[in-house]
Every structure is written in structure tokens, then in C-alpha cells.
Design a protein around this motif. Structure first.
Motif, PDB file in Angstrom:
ATOM      1  N   ALA A  44      -3.988   6.045  -3.223  1.00  0.00           N
ATOM      2  CA  ALA A  44      -3.758   4.913  -4.124  1.00  0.00           C
ATOM      3  C   ALA A  44      -2.461   4.183  -3.756  1.00  0.00           C
ATOM      4  CB  ALA A  44      -3.718   5.379  -5.578  1.00  0.00           C
ATOM      5  N   GLU A  45      -1.423   4.932  -3.405  1.00  0.00           N
ATOM      6  CA  GLU A  45      -0.159   4.306  -3.000  1.00  0.00           C
ATOM      7  C   GLU A  45      -0.343   3.502  -1.717  1.00  0.00           C
ATOM      8  OE1 GLU A  45       2.600   7.562  -2.814  1.00  0.00           O
ATOM      9  OE2 GLU A  45       2.762   7.686  -5.010  1.00  0.00           O
ATOM     10  N   ASP A  46      -1.110   4.053  -0.772  1.00  0.00           N
ATOM     11  CA  ASP A  46      -1.395   3.310   0.463  1.00  0.00           C
ATOM     12  C   ASP A  46      -2.176   2.033   0.167  1.00  0.00           C
ATOM     13  OD1 ASP A  46      -0.128   5.285   1.938  1.00  0.00           O
ATOM     14  OD2 ASP A  46      -2.001   6.252   2.570  1.00  0.00           O
ATOM     15  N   LEU A  47      -3.164   2.148  -0.706  1.00  0.00           N
ATOM     16  CA  LEU A  47      -3.972   0.982  -1.056  1.00  0.00           C
ATOM     17  C   LEU A  47      -3.136  -0.071  -1.775  1.00  0.00           C
ATOM     18  CD1 LEU A  47      -7.260   2.733  -2.216  1.00  0.00           C
ATOM     19  CD2 LEU A  47      -6.850   1.525  -0.062  1.00  0.00           C
ATOM     20  N   LEU A  48      -2.222   0.376  -2.632  1.00  0.00           N
ATOM     21  CA  LEU A  48      -1.340  -0.556  -3.338  1.00  0.00           C
ATOM     22  C   LEU A  48      -0.496  -1.336  -2.333  1.00  0.00           C
ATOM     23  CD1 LEU A  48      -0.278  -1.640  -6.040  1.00  0.00           C
ATOM     24  CD2 LEU A  48       1.377   0.238  -6.028  1.00  0.00           C
ATOM     25  N   GLN A  49       0.027  -0.638  -1.335  1.00  0.00           N
ATOM     26  CA  GLN A  49       0.786  -1.336  -0.289  1.00  0.00           C
ATOM     27  C   GLN A  49      -0.106  -2.346   0.426  1.00  0.00           C
ATOM     28  OE1 GLN A  49       2.486   1.632   2.264  1.00  0.00           O
ATOM     29  NE2 GLN A  49       4.065   2.192   0.794  1.00  0.00           N
ATOM     30  N   ASP A  50      -1.334  -1.944   0.715  1.00  0.00           N
ATOM     31  CA  ASP A  50      -2.273  -2.848   1.393  1.00  0.00           C
ATOM     32  C   ASP A  50      -2.541  -4.099   0.558  1.00  0.00           C
ATOM     33  OD1 ASP A  50      -2.447  -1.059   3.493  1.00  0.00           O
ATOM     34  OD2 ASP A  50      -4.386  -0.231   2.857  1.00  0.00           O
ATOM     35  N   VAL A  51      -2.644  -3.926  -0.754  1.00  0.00           N
ATOM     36  CA  VAL A  51      -2.889  -5.071  -1.639  1.00  0.00           C
ATOM     37  C   VAL A  51      -1.768  -6.085  -1.485  1.00  0.00           C
ATOM     38  CG1 VAL A  51      -2.953  -5.817  -4.063  1.00  0.00           C
ATOM     39  CG2 VAL A  51      -4.289  -3.823  -3.329  1.00  0.00           C
ATOM     40  N   PHE A  52      -0.529  -5.604  -1.481  1.00  0.00           N
ATOM     41  CA  PHE A  52       0.590  -6.540  -1.408  1.00  0.00           C
ATOM     42  C   PHE A  52       0.826  -7.047   0.013  1.00  0.00           C
ATOM     43  CE2 PHE A  52       1.116  -4.965  -5.654  1.00  0.00           C
ATOM     44  CZ  PHE A  52       1.381  -6.152  -6.328  1.00  0.00           C
TER      45      PHE A  52
END
Length: 179
Positions: A44-52
Motif C-alpha cells: 500500500a505504501e508503494d502504491l501510494l508513492q506511485d499515485v503521487f
């Protein structure tokens, strides 16, 4: 829609600052949503970074975004669904090889039971709709914009998903006693 001209240095810095503001305002909620979707804090943290990173990549378009929160959650939804599709085989292989059991940060058994019910009974797409609607408060019109469905189609899918969950919740667990 017309072609968007590249942002100049000054407007580029302004757009980067806008992305930083969006991160401060929406990052925690997006993180919780992503954990609820993928049930893996690290992913989830990796995906959050990807979102931004995605938001930074198209920062010149930010002034045209009417609902930045819905826009970010739409990106997060797509990222989570992609990760679930890619990761299904990998996670299965790890569990077969005796990989570690799922870790639950929150000891709340009711929350775990609800997450298990959602995962067991609903497709990732329906889970995404339910989480976005009932946990993060998006309306059907906003969900329609995120998913490319009509608002009525979103409402119908939400109603079917709720019905399926209610029916599954009323069914006694295997080997359990009926009350």
C-alpha cells in the motif's frame, strides 16, 4: 479536450507545490484505502508513492481537475486493482511455499472479519467501489467518473454487492451453529 501545453518553470513549481498539498491533505486517507484494498501495508505504501508519482507526471493538468480528491482516489483504485491482478499468483506461490501468514497490525477481530468477508465474497472491483463509497464517502457520480461507468451502473453494483454481503453475513460459518 484540447492539447495541454507543457508547464513553464514557474507554473511547474506551482503544480509541484499543489501535488505536495494534495499529498498532505489526502495521503493518509489514500493510504488507509490502499491498505484496505491490498491488505499489505508495504505494498500500500508503494502504491501510494506511485499515485503521487503519477500526479507529478501529469501536474500540468492539475488546474483542470475539478475534484482532486476523487481524481487521486481514481488513480489509487486503478493502481490497487493492477497490483491485485499482478500479485495474485505471486502471493499464492508464497503461501504454498510456507510463506508467513498475513500480519494484522490492528488486533480488531471485527475489522479482520469484515475484511475477510469482503475479500471472500466480492471481486476486487466491487470491493473498491464499496470502500470508496462507504469508507471514503464518494458519491455515485464521483465513482462513475473514477470508473468510467454510469452513476446508475455504480448504484446497481453497490446494491448487488451489499445484498451479497448481507446474505453471506447471515449464512452460518462452516461447522458453526445456527442461532
Amino acid at each position: 479536450a484540447g492539447v495541454i501545453a507543457p508547464a513553464g518553470e514557474q507554473s511547474g513549481a506551482k503544480a509541484s507545490a499543489q501535488v505536495e498539498v494534495l499529498f498532505r491533505e489526502h495521503g493518509p486517507g489514500l493510504g488507509r484505502y490502499l491498505v484496505g484494498m491490498v491488505r499489505d501495508r508495504g505494498l500500500a505504501e508503494d502504491l501510494l508513492q506511485d499515485v503521487f508519482v503519477d500526479a507529478l507526471r501529469v501536474q500540468a493538468q492539475l488546474p483542470e481537475v475539478q475534484n482532486p480528491r476523487a481524481w487521486l482516489y481514481g488513480i489509487a483504485r486503478n493502481r490497487a486493482l493492477q497490483a491485485l491482478r499482478r500479485g495474485r499468483r505471486f502471493r499464492g506461490a508464497l503461501s504454498r511455499l510456507g510463506g508467513r501468514a498475513r500480519e494484522v497490525d490492528d488486533g480488531d477481530e471485527e475489522l479482520v472479519a469484515i475484511q475477510d468477508l469482503l475479500e471472500r465474497e466480492l471481486t476486487p472491483e466491487l470491493r473498491a467501489l464499496l470502500l470508496l463509497r462507504y469508507v471514503h464517502g464518494f458519491e455515485a457520480v464521483e465513482l462513475a467518473a473514477m470508473t468510467g461507468l454510469s452513476a446508475e451502473a455504480v448504484r446497481q453494483r453497490l446494491a448487488r454487492a451489499r445484498g451479497r454481503l448481507l446474505s453471506a453475513a447471515e449464512t452460518p460459518a462452516q461447522g458453526g451453529e445456527t442461532r
